[in-house]
Design an enzyme around this catalytic site. Sequence first.
Site, PDB file in Angstrom:
ATOM      1  N   HIS A   1     113.486 104.440-116.355  1.00  0.00           N
ATOM      2  CA  HIS A   1     114.792 103.527-116.118  1.00  0.00           C
ATOM      3  C   HIS A   1     116.692 104.487-116.464  1.00  0.00           C
ATOM      4  O   HIS A   1     116.865 104.142-115.792  1.00  0.00           O
ATOM      5  CB  HIS A   1     114.783 102.791-116.974  1.00  0.00           C
ATOM      6  CG  HIS A   1     114.187 101.284-117.444  1.00  0.00           C
ATOM      7  ND1 HIS A   1     114.200 100.110-118.339  1.00  0.00           N
ATOM      8  CD2 HIS A   1     113.974 101.212-116.388  1.00  0.00           C
ATOM      9  CE1 HIS A   1     114.001  99.807-117.982  1.00  0.00           C
ATOM     10  NE2 HIS A   1     112.706  99.602-116.399  1.00  0.00           N
ATOM     11  N   THR A   2     115.607 105.781-116.038  1.00  0.00           N
ATOM     12  CA  THR A   2     116.938 106.780-115.505  1.00  0.00           C
ATOM     13  C   THR A   2     117.056 107.105-114.373  1.00  0.00           C
ATOM     14  O   THR A   2     118.080 107.002-114.114  1.00  0.00           O
ATOM     15  CB  THR A   2     116.598 108.337-116.455  1.00  0.00           C
ATOM     16  OG1 THR A   2     117.460 108.957-116.430  1.00  0.00           O
ATOM     17  CG2 THR A   2     115.553 108.394-115.168  1.00  0.00           C
TER      18      THR A   2
ATOM     19  N   SER B   1      98.933  94.490-103.712  1.00  0.00           N
ATOM     20  CA  SER B   1      99.582  92.845-103.495  1.00  0.00           C
ATOM     21  C   SER B   1     100.973  92.653-103.495  1.00  0.00           C
ATOM     22  O   SER B   1     100.927  92.184-103.099  1.00  0.00           O
ATOM     23  CB  SER B   1      98.220  92.361-104.666  1.00  0.00           C
ATOM     24  OG  SER B   1      98.628  92.678-106.040  1.00  0.00           O
TER      25      SER B   1
ATOM     26  N   ASP C   1     115.966 112.295-114.866  1.00  0.00           N
ATOM     27  CA  ASP C   1     116.748 113.656-116.248  1.00  0.00           C
ATOM     28  C   ASP C   1     116.168 112.492-117.226  1.00  0.00           C
ATOM     29  O   ASP C   1     115.858 111.508-117.845  1.00  0.00           O
ATOM     30  CB  ASP C   1     117.686 113.842-116.540  1.00  0.00           C
ATOM     31  CG  ASP C   1     119.416 113.208-115.808  1.00  0.00           C
ATOM     32  OD1 ASP C   1     118.572 112.427-116.396  1.00  0.00           O
ATOM     33  OD2 ASP C   1     119.923 113.662-115.339  1.00  0.00           O
TER      34      ASP C   1
ATOM     35  N   GLY D   1      96.484  95.183-110.968  1.00  0.00           N
ATOM     36  CA  GLY D   1      95.616  96.290-110.843  1.00  0.00           C
ATOM     37  C   GLY D   1      96.698  96.716-109.643  1.00  0.00           C
ATOM     38  O   GLY D   1      97.273  96.227-109.060  1.00  0.00           O
TER      39      GLY D   1
ATOM     40  N   ARG E   1     109.648 101.493-109.080  1.00  0.00           N
ATOM     41  CA  ARG E   1     109.473 100.478-110.122  1.00  0.00           C
ATOM     42  C   ARG E   1     108.497  99.932-108.844  1.00  0.00           C
ATOM     43  O   ARG E   1     107.452  98.803-109.603  1.00  0.00           O
ATOM     44  CB  ARG E   1     110.823  99.769-109.783  1.00  0.00           C
ATOM     45  CG  ARG E   1     110.805  98.220-110.506  1.00  0.00           C
ATOM     46  CD  ARG E   1     112.218  98.121-110.663  1.00  0.00           C
ATOM     47  NE  ARG E   1     112.140  97.004-111.992  1.00  0.00           N
ATOM     48  CZ  ARG E   1     112.836  95.591-111.408  1.00  0.00           C
ATOM     49  NH1 ARG E   1     112.917  95.073-109.993  1.00  0.00           N
ATOM     50  NH2 ARG E   1     112.833  94.339-112.349  1.00  0.00           N
TER      51      ARG E   1
ATOM     52  N   ASP F   1     121.526 104.655-115.644  1.00  0.00           N
ATOM     53  CA  ASP F   1     121.896 105.634-116.037  1.00  0.00           C
ATOM     54  C   ASP F   1     123.287 106.065-115.970  1.00  0.00           C
ATOM     55  O   ASP F   1     123.187 106.667-114.576  1.00  0.00           O
ATOM     56  CB  ASP F   1     121.207 106.285-115.892  1.00  0.00           C
ATOM     57  CG  ASP F   1     121.487 107.539-116.728  1.00  0.00           C
ATOM     58  OD1 ASP F   1     122.509 108.013-117.619  1.00  0.00           O
ATOM     59  OD2 ASP F   1     120.872 109.111-116.390  1.00  0.00           O
TER      60      ASP F   1
ATOM     61  N   HIS G   1     105.008  97.830-111.409  1.00  0.00           N
ATOM     62  CA  HIS G   1     105.086  95.781-110.615  1.00  0.00           C
ATOM     63  C   HIS G   1     103.668  95.615-109.879  1.00  0.00           C
ATOM     64  O   HIS G   1     103.306  95.003-110.391  1.00  0.00           O
ATOM     65  CB  HIS G   1     106.315  95.948-110.320  1.00  0.00           C
ATOM     66  CG  HIS G   1     107.392  95.617-111.074  1.00  0.00           C
ATOM     67  ND1 HIS G   1     107.986  94.788-110.388  1.00  0.00           N
ATOM     68  CD2 HIS G   1     108.246  96.506-111.757  1.00  0.00           C
ATOM     69  CE1 HIS G   1     109.106  94.811-111.676  1.00  0.00           C
ATOM     70  NE2 HIS G   1     109.208  95.616-112.805  1.00  0.00           N
TER      71      HIS G   1
ATOM     72  N   ASP H   1      96.098  97.600-106.431  1.00  0.00           N
ATOM     73  CA  ASP H   1      96.369  97.166-105.332  1.00  0.00           C
ATOM     74  C   ASP H   1      96.713  96.778-103.895  1.00  0.00           C
ATOM     75  O   ASP H   1      96.532  96.351-103.082  1.00  0.00           O
ATOM     76  CB  ASP H   1      94.850  96.346-105.180  1.00  0.00           C
ATOM     77  CG  ASP H   1      95.744  94.353-105.862  1.00  0.00           C
ATOM     78  OD1 ASP H   1      96.898  95.147-105.729  1.00  0.00           O
ATOM     79  OD2 ASP H   1      94.975  93.484-105.991  1.00  0.00           O
TER      80      ASP H   1
ATOM     81  N   ASN I   1     110.634  89.955-109.161  1.00  0.00           N
ATOM     82  CA  ASN I   1     111.133  90.764-108.121  1.00  0.00           C
ATOM     83  C   ASN I   1     111.987  90.979-107.153  1.00  0.00           C
ATOM     84  O   ASN I   1     112.439  91.429-106.491  1.00  0.00           O
ATOM     85  CB  ASN I   1     109.380  91.201-107.130  1.00  0.00           C
ATOM     86  CG  ASN I   1     108.479  91.573-108.166  1.00  0.00           C
ATOM     87  OD1 ASN I   1     108.780  92.775-109.978  1.00  0.00           O
ATOM     88  ND2 ASN I   1     107.015  91.328-108.348  1.00  0.00           N
TER      89      ASN I   1
ATOM     90  N   SER J   1     124.368 109.349-114.026  1.00  0.00           N
ATOM     91  CA  SER J   1     122.943 110.277-113.403  1.00  0.00           C
ATOM     92  C   SER J   1     122.197 109.565-112.959  1.00  0.00           C
ATOM     93  O   SER J   1     120.786 109.554-112.937  1.00  0.00           O
ATOM     94  CB  SER J   1     122.578 111.370-113.791  1.00  0.00           C
ATOM     95  OG  SER J   1     121.379 111.435-115.388  1.00  0.00           O
TER      96      SER J   1
END
Length: 575
Positions: free
Chosen positions: A442-443, A325, A503, A321, A311, A495, A315, A323, A343, A498
Amino acid sequence: MHERKSKGSKKKVCEDDDEYQPSMDDNLLSSSSEDDNDDLEEVTRMAPGRRSKNVTPSTSVPEMRILVASNQPPQCTRSELPYPEPSSIAQPDQLESPQTIGSSVGSVPSARRNVRGATRGKGTERLVRQLGHAISVPIPSSSGAPEGEHATSLANEIGKEIRTSAPVRNCGWDNIDAGIREAIITRVRTKSDKAKVSRSKLPYNHISGSRSFAAAMLLIERLVNKTIEQSQPEVTSPMNEFEISIEVLGRRPGYLKGYGIHLRGSSSTRLKAQLQVGFYANTCPQAEFIVRSEVQRALSGNAGLGAGLVRMHFHDCFVRGCDGSVLIDSTSSNTAEKDSPINNPSLRGFEVIDNAKTRLEAACSGVVSCADILAFAARDSVAWTGGFRYQVPAGRRDGRVSLSSDTFTNLPGPSLGVSQLTQSFANKGLTQDEMVTLSGAHTLGRSHCTSFSNRLYSFNSTVSQDPTLDPTYAAFLKRQCPQGSNDTSLVVPMDPGSPTRFDASYYNNIIANRGLFTSDQSLGSDSGTSSQVRANAFNGGLWKSKFSQAMVKMGKIGVLTGSDGEIRKNCRVIN
């Protein structure tokens, strides 16, 4: 009767001689004779699995023989039609089924159209010579259609013969009797209507270019298997996704098959090309190993950090981009990206990047950027949790600016619908399919209750609970996130089945109306994305392969290369 000379000998082909039996090599689907000027070829639809000579066609797989006059005879005229006059033509209800018809057709190609010459059929002949035996093409009675990897070869061979010999080609569609034309049109329409109904039931897009669908699926399977093979730990020098594509799909100068990428592109494409696999091979050869070892050590103690690192990379790339940051700390005069409400406190795993950077500075100071470390760590997290290990092009440099305000306009929120999500990803150069693919991340991991509690208690002015949410799942979420709670640390797994395994169950959850965010569940209800959700749920291996490709593409968003940016000594602070 037509007379044609071939290599000094004379043959007579009698189109109306029922007793005439041409010699043939029935060990070929298409004649493998070295004499490319033979007057006749015989194409036999072979029974499934039969490769020996003297093949006896199965009752369910009829034999089709086509006799071809391969040289240039005179153009047919109305008085020389190779089919009966209208008075003797069978009516539509008298026509035999194309599945059971056996025919011998002797005809002549039209001089009105340019036709490719003696190279036709050469590909099939070469394949037969390479195999050393006949090409076996199964044609099950249930479908009446060729199947298997050589189905396209048979279709091409039959098509060649039809284009060369069929009366419709020789004398024009307008000259065919109206009753015959209507019968053909009816058959085609009926088959098309049936195919349309069948395609509507498929959980994936039925698009495969010039290949048959079966052949396209076979290639996809080979790509997936090769990717799995190259992702194994014992492979010391794994192929990247482009090398896998070339091995499986073959080469085409200036073009990368399977990706739609022209290798000689615009200046922006050449800029991205400065990122390359093995970028640190000479300057810091142990770079990727050091990052991988730190990721593995961290995830062995807390598997949930894998989701955090994936994640974090996402982000980072969506704001200014890729980079690095997102790694910069806030100062007294500036609130950085990592401390944005979007965040903080959801992003985690910063210490993993810090530890890797410390070791890299000791091994090769001032060489490896923080942006590359984050890209490597995200890849290693995917691989450690069960996804495919893919090659990461490197060469990014670190940015010097990090603003909390940038997160609000660049990061898609959990309450967005499909059209908003599609636009958000399109702004970064990613397609809707890549959006659906990347959403599968998001699994992994968890979410704070504040990100979705509105679906449980204040959905809209009419109902308090989102009606698209599975009732049993909603009851579970309410137990984890009680109404009126002020505890901001409450979290639930994205999820539940699991949460630390990479998966495709995320897509199965959506199909079952158990998508945690509004943005997740909307993918299953929108007509433009629901088929992709079903396809990913149906074929988890294919989704993992697509995810790897999408991550590589995402990792090129807005990169700094060359002399732009810097190589931070400490990922939390600009130099």
